[in-house]
Design a protein around this motif. Structure first.
Motif, short mmCIF file in Angstrom:
data_model
loop_
_atom_site.label_atom_id
_atom_site.label_comp_id
_atom_site.label_asym_id
_atom_site.label_seq_id
_atom_site.Cartn_x
_atom_site.Cartn_y
_atom_site.Cartn_z
N SER A 78 0.74 -1.10 -0.04
CA SER A 78 0.06 -0.05 -0.15
C SER A 78 0.81 1.18 -0.17
O SER A 78 0.36 2.27 -0.26
CB SER A 78 -1.03 0.12 1.01
OG SER A 78 -0.24 0.15 2.45
N HIS A 100 0.01 4.75 -1.46
CA HIS A 100 0.61 6.02 -1.20
C HIS A 100 2.02 5.93 -1.75
O HIS A 100 2.76 5.02 -1.64
CB HIS A 100 0.73 6.38 0.24
CG HIS A 100 -0.62 6.52 0.87
ND1 HIS A 100 -1.50 7.47 0.89
CD2 HIS A 100 -1.55 5.48 1.63
CE1 HIS A 100 -2.55 7.33 1.53
NE2 HIS A 100 -2.67 6.04 1.82
N GLN A 124 -5.79 5.55 -9.64
CA GLN A 124 -6.96 5.04 -8.99
C GLN A 124 -6.67 3.95 -7.97
O GLN A 124 -7.49 3.34 -7.64
CB GLN A 124 -7.75 4.57 -10.16
CG GLN A 124 -8.16 5.59 -11.25
CD GLN A 124 -9.07 6.87 -10.58
OE1 GLN A 124 -9.85 6.68 -9.92
NE2 GLN A 124 -8.48 8.07 -10.95
N ALA A 125 -5.48 3.58 -7.85
CA ALA A 125 -5.10 2.51 -6.68
C ALA A 125 -5.04 3.28 -5.41
O ALA A 125 -4.57 4.25 -5.13
CB ALA A 125 -3.60 1.81 -7.18
N PRO A 126 -5.24 2.27 -4.84
CA PRO A 126 -5.27 2.45 -2.89
C PRO A 126 -3.87 2.40 -2.52
O PRO A 126 -3.64 1.79 -1.65
CB PRO A 126 -6.14 1.31 -2.50
CG PRO A 126 -5.91 0.30 -3.37
CD PRO A 126 -5.80 0.90 -4.80
#
Length: 236
Positions: free
Chosen positions: A57, A80, A76-78
């Protein structure tokens, strides 16, 4: 290491996440106190996507020119994005607003430039101060004494938020050889926290990589930067 298939990658990610949780338990840390930063320098977009599906993530990049196209593909991906490499002042403008955290602020001048560019962008950039904990002449980073003297000045910069410290210890022969350096960084963070500067936090310690992240966790790391143990050796 075995070939990097999606199954192998998923297995490695889950193995490391498990080892992180075990190290948290072993050192009396709360579950989730430590986060994995996957170092994705030279890693392909497809491999990154597989890693995200496997549970990554936070993605850490070393080079601005390599990172920006990747970031554009993962909007658009979760995930950081953290900047974990040496940052040149002339590239600061490209970094502001694109990375949630910069790990490698190694001079007052660089902090000042980040502050200036963040003000222009109308944001407040979160950063870590890089400390040359081993006093190596060829390595970037603040001297431990210098960072204590310099941080009150940097605390006045209104568009950066100092969240903690980062270090890369000198090359060692084994995990326990790195332990004193990690401990020293943790002690330095406590010393800075005792200054009670209102705009400075020492909640984050970015230390530990593929060969020593479990020891770093035992000594207080909150962010561990792991690349080789996930994606294999890379020739760069």
């Amino acid at each position: 290491m075995e070939p990097l298939t999606p199954e192998t990658l998923a297995k490695r990610v889950q193995s490391i996440l498990t080892k992180i949780r075990l190290a948290e338990e072993r050192s009396g840390r709360s579950p989730g106190a430590v986060r994995l930063v996957a170092a994705t320098k030279t890693v392909t977009v497809d491999q990154i996507a597989e890693g995200v599906r496997a549970g990554l993530s936070i993605l850490g990049e070393n080079r601005v020119q390599e990172a920006l196209p990747k970031i554009a593909l993962f909007t658009q991906a979760p995930v950081h994005w953290h900047f974990i490499g040496q940052l040149q002042r002339r590239k600061v403008r490209s970094v502001i607003g694109r990375f949630d955290l910069i790990h490698s602020v190694d001079t007052v001048d660089l902090a000042q430039e980040i502050n200036r560019r963040a003000e222009e962008a109308g944001c407040r950039q979160e950063v870590l101060l890089e400390v040359n904990i081993g006093g190596e002449p060829t390595k970037a980073g603040f001297d431990p004494d210098d960072v204590v003297r310099s941080i009150p000045m940097m605390a006045q910069f209104s568009h950066i938020c100092i969240k903690g410290l980062m270090t890369i210890p000198p090359p060692t022969t084994g995990q326990d050889s790195a332990r004193p350096y990690f401990r020293k960084l943790h002690e330095l963070a406590r010393q800075i926290a005792a200054l009670h500067l209102p705009t400075v936090g020492m909640d984050e310690l970015s230390m530990g990589m593929s060969n020593d992240y479990d020891v770093a966790i035992e000594e207080g790391a909150t962010l561990v930067r792991v690349g080789t143990a996930i994606f294999g050796a890379r020739h760069v």
